[in-house]
Each structure stands twice: as structure tokens, then as C-alpha cells.
Design an enzyme around this catalytic site. Structure first.
Site, PDB file in Angstrom:
ATOM      1  N   HIS A   3       0.841  -1.200   0.000  1.00  0.00           N
ATOM      2  CA  HIS A   3       0.000   0.000   0.000  1.00  0.00           C
ATOM      3  C   HIS A   3       0.872   1.244   0.000  1.00  0.00           C
ATOM      4  CE1 HIS A   3      -3.432  -2.645   1.651  1.00  0.00           C
ATOM      5  NE2 HIS A   3      -3.576  -2.445   0.349  1.00  0.00           N
ATOM      6  N   GLU A  33       1.703   3.539   3.105  1.00  0.00           N
ATOM      7  CA  GLU A  33       2.216   2.866   4.296  1.00  0.00           C
ATOM      8  C   GLU A  33       3.746   2.865   4.262  1.00  0.00           C
ATOM      9  OE1 GLU A  33      -0.111  -0.776   4.440  1.00  0.00           O
ATOM     10  OE2 GLU A  33      -1.961   0.396   4.250  1.00  0.00           O
ATOM     11  N   HIS A  85       2.556  -3.932   6.597  1.00  0.00           N
ATOM     12  CA  HIS A  85       1.569  -2.884   6.324  1.00  0.00           C
ATOM     13  C   HIS A  85       1.552  -1.954   7.527  1.00  0.00           C
ATOM     14  CE1 HIS A  85      -0.794  -4.564   2.826  1.00  0.00           C
ATOM     15  NE2 HIS A  85      -0.035  -5.610   3.142  1.00  0.00           N
ATOM     16  N   GLU A 133       0.680  -5.364  10.841  1.00  0.00           N
ATOM     17  CA  GLU A 133       0.155  -3.988  10.800  1.00  0.00           C
ATOM     18  C   GLU A 133       0.981  -3.212  11.814  1.00  0.00           C
ATOM     19  OE1 GLU A 133      -1.989  -2.529   8.942  1.00  0.00           O
ATOM     20  OE2 GLU A 133      -3.237  -4.106   8.066  1.00  0.00           O
TER      21      GLU A 133
HETATM   22  O1  0X9 Z   1      -6.836  -4.275   4.333  1.00  0.00           O
HETATM   23  C1  0X9 Z   1      -5.658  -4.644   4.174  1.00  0.00           C
HETATM   24  O2  0X9 Z   1      -5.188  -4.960   3.089  1.00  0.00           O
HETATM   25  C2  0X9 Z   1      -4.746  -4.719   5.412  1.00  0.00           C
HETATM   26  N1  0X9 Z   1      -4.920  -3.576   6.251  1.00  0.00           N
HETATM   27  S1  0X9 Z   1      -4.394  -2.097   5.728  1.00  0.00           S
HETATM   28  O3  0X9 Z   1      -4.844  -1.097   6.683  1.00  0.00           O
HETATM   29  N2  0X9 Z   1      -2.814  -2.069   5.750  1.00  0.00           N
HETATM   30  O4  0X9 Z   1      -4.863  -1.880   4.414  1.00  0.00           O
HETATM   31  C3  0X9 Z   1      -5.100  -5.967   6.211  1.00  0.00           C
HETATM   32  C4  0X9 Z   1      -4.850  -7.224   5.474  1.00  0.00           C
HETATM   33  C5  0X9 Z   1      -5.183  -8.404   6.285  1.00  0.00           C
HETATM   34  N3  0X9 Z   1      -6.421  -8.988   5.906  1.00  0.00           N
HETATM   35  C6  0X9 Z   1      -7.573  -8.839   6.599  1.00  0.00           C
HETATM   36  N4  0X9 Z   1      -7.632  -8.164   7.703  1.00  0.00           N
HETATM   37  N5  0X9 Z   1      -8.642  -9.430   6.146  1.00  0.00           N
HETATM   38 ZN    ZN Z   2      -1.808  -1.968   3.948  1.00  0.00          ZN
END
Ligand code: 0X9
Ligand code: ZN
Length: 354
Positions: A118, A121, A245, A315
Site C-alpha cells: 500500500h 504505508e 503494512h 500492521e
Molecule cells: O486491508 C488490508 O489490506 C490490510 N490492512 S491495511 O490497513 N494495511 O490496508 C489488512 C490485510 C489483512 N487482511 C484482513 N484483515 N482481512
Molecule cells: Zn496496507
């Protein structure tokens, strides 16, 4: 008259004119060979973090640092491109392995660390770069030396280089998440962490190009995710993976796309044990990714389902996408310890059950 001539050549001049002047010049018989707005002209020179965040590495600085690390440690490190982004930037991969270099296959157990799926990030690039620098600085410590000799370690700090650059290129953050694919409706970007081929776009992802969780036109439609796919498929030795992330202070493991626990109980226990081992250093909360929210098409579900890789999402900390430079040292120190723990089990992740 509003003209500012910068350069005079034999048959042409270049400089700045007000757009109203263009018609006047045309009347006089001048031909405009090329033009751009003063805004686009300035953009070419900005492309960087705001001064207060100058410690973060942009793409050029990331490339330079990786080259320096590889050049200063030729017996251990090699740098190669794992593919190109939508805009044609190289996706750099630093390999740490005392016997095999570049794209040469290895039968040693492998670990893969990826940052910056991302765009905004940016701390995730810093953590991956910090890990590379740490492992090389400590290459003669007994434990690190052993990992460099017996494992095949790959670090791709900035997978979404286009997005990361796009996020900073006006000198102000754009809060951009996706890559920089120009979609059919002219919106920008596909969410790379929704583009993997695992239950693709069935939950927590969108078919709408303007959405921040746009899954793309098809699984692996994006060169960045396709590069990861090809990378992993060509390296059957990879056993562990960490995708960095930000931000939430969490350590996540599959499933991300299903809100039921991993069916394979043995693997689920390994995931839980490894997560526990890592959060001992970061203080983050370990949980199944879907406990945060269900989202399909992410890196870890695909890597685990198709290649049996113990794949995690970290995260990072910071409480925001732009937590400033003060956070970098601490985030790097703690996450490096967690990453080294992951190396300690990469030879055989199942050993944690014994
Ligand atoms: O949404 C995402 O891709 C990740 N969070 S972010 O805030 N960095 O965008 C989390 C990915 C992990 N997967 C799930 N939580 N389902
Ligand atoms: Zn992310």
C-alpha cells in the site's frame, strides 16, 4: 508581455509563457514543439517527502540504499529486479544468502519479506530496509551468520513503488493506497492486497474502480502482484513470508478472507505459535486476519493456500499512515527482532509443535 526565456538554441527557444501568449506566438509564426503546465514542470522536481519526513526513503533513495548494501556485502547480498511496476519501475529484491546470488535457485529454506503493498504505508518500506541493513551489519554475529549461511532470505521493501512515489510527489501526502494503474473509468489504482487469486473479490473487496479496495479486472491483473506470484512459484523453497503494512499494532495470519479458523489444525497451531513468538518482541496483538475484517485476495491467504507458506501480515504501529520520523527507529528495532525470530523457525516451521 509575459514571457521568460530560459534557453536559446539555433532553431528553438524554451521558457515560460502565459497560456494567452501561445496564440500571439502562433500568429507570429512560432511553432510550439512541446508544452506542459508550470504545475507539471514543478512536479518533476518535487517528488519527495515533506522536509519533516525526509528520513523516509523515496524510490530513488531506496534503490540507492539497496545498491549500497549489496555492493558493500558482495559475499552475502545480491540485488535483482523481481519485475516492473505499472509505470515501469524495477521492483527491487535484495537477496541474503552466502552461497547463491541473484536469480540462482537454492534448496535452502527461504523467507520472504515484503513492504509497501500500500502506497501510503511508508513505514513498511522503512522496516523492510531496516531489516536488510540490520542483517548485514550483524552478519558476523553467530545467529545471523548461521541464517545467512543456511537460509535463502529475500527482501522486497517497496513492492508498490509507483504508488509510494505518487503519494509524495506533490510534496504533500495524497493518502494514496493503491497502485497507479489508470482504470477504464480514468480512476487511479488497484488495491494490490485484493488482487491475489484467493477467493478473489468475494468479500471485503470491490469491483468498483474508484473504491480504495478495488480488486482489479482479474486476479493478478497487476504487474506488482504478478511479480510476487511468479517469484513464489519459481522458488518452492520459500517457507515463511511477512508482508508489512501499517497501521494497527497487529500480527495477522490466515484466513483473511474467511471468518472461520484454518481447517488444518496443525497449521493453525503453527501460525499461532509463530505469531506468539513474534509479538513477544513487538507487543502487537496476534489474531486471525478476518478478526480485523474479512477481505479476500490478500497476499497471505494466497501464499498459504497455494504454496503452504506460513505467511503473515504485520500492521505496524504509529497510529496513522504518516506517524513522523520519530517512530522509525523503534518500529525497526522491534520488528527486526520479530523478523529474526521468523528466520529462526524458517528451516522447519513445524518444529515449534515439537
Ligand atoms: O486491508 C488490508 O489490506 C490490510 N490492512 S491495511 O490497513 N494495511 O490496508 C489488512 C490485510 C489483512 N487482511 C484482513 N484483515 N482481512
Ligand atoms: Zn496496507
Amino acid at each position: 508581455m509575459r514571457r521568460d526565456i530560459v534557453e536559446i538554441k539555433a532553431k528553438s527557444v524554451s521558457g515560460f509563457v502565459h497560456k494567452a501568449e501561445l496564440a500571439v506566438l502562433a500568429e507570429k509564426g512560432y511553432v510550439v514543439e512541446a508544452k506542459m503546465t508550470i504545475y507539471d514542470y514543478a512536479l518533476q522536481y518535487l517528488k519527495d517527502f515533506p522536509p519533516a519526513d525526509a528520513a523516509y526513503h523515496n524510490y530513488k533513495e531506496t534503490t540507492e540504499l539497496l545498491n549500497t548494501l549489496a555492493a558493500n556485502n558482495p559475499e552475502t547480498a545480491s540485488l535483482f529486479s523481481a519485475g516492473k511496476t505499472v509505470e515501469g519501475r524495477d521492483i527491487w529484491c535484495l537477496r541474503l544468502n552466502t552461497t547463491e546470488k541473484g536469480g540462482k535457485p537454492s534448496s535452502k529454506p527461504g523467507a520472504l519479506y515484503i513492504g509497501n503493498h500500500h502506497a501510503r504505508e511508508h513505514l513498511s518500506n522503512e522496516v523492510a530496509l531496516g531489516l536488510a541493513a540490520y542483517l548485514l551489519e550483524h552478519k558476523n554475529d553467530a545467529d545471523i551468520k548461521k541464517y545467512l549461511q543456511t537460509l535463502d532470505i529475500y527482501i522486497i521493501p517497496m513492492l508498490n513503488a509507483d504508488g509510494a512515489e505518487y503519494d509524495i510527489k506533490t510534496g504533500k501526502y495524497r493518502w494514496h493506497r493503491k497502485n497507479t494503474r489508470i482504470n477504464a473509468d480514468k480512476t487511479i489504482g488497484v488495491d494490490l492486497n485484493r488482487n491475489y487469486d484467493m477467493r478473489w473479490c468475494t468479500a471485503g473487496a470491490s469491483h468498483s474502480p474508484y473504491s480504495d479496495t478495488y480488486c482489479g479486472t482479474a486476479p493478478f491483473s497487476e504487474p506488482e502482484t504478478l511479480a510476487v506470484k511468479k517469484f513464489i512459484e519459481a522458488r518452492k523453497n520459500i517457507k515463511t513470508l511477512m508482508s508489512y503494512h501499517s497501521y494497527s499494532d497487529l500480527l495477522l495470519y490466515p484466513w483473511a478472507g474467511l471468518d472461520t479458523p484454518l481447517e488444518n489444525e496443525k497449521d493453525r497451531k503453527v501460525f499461532e505459535k509463530l505469531a506468539k513468538g513474534m509479538v513477544a518482541f513487538t507487543g502487537y496483538k496476534p489474531e486471525q486476519a478476518s478478526d480485523l475484517y474479512v477481505a479476500t485476495g490478500d497476499t497471505t491467504d494466497w501464499a498459504y493456500a497455494t504454496a503452504g507458506i506460513f505467511a503473515f501480515t504485520t500492521e505496524l504501529e504509529g497510529g496513522g499512515f504518516y506517524p513522523g520520523t520519530g517512530i522509525i527507529a523503534r518500529a525497526v528495532t522491534n520488528n527486526v527482532k520479530a523478523a529474526v525470530y521468523l528466520l529462526s523457525v524458517t528451516d522447519d516451521p513445524y518444529k515449534v509443535l515439537r
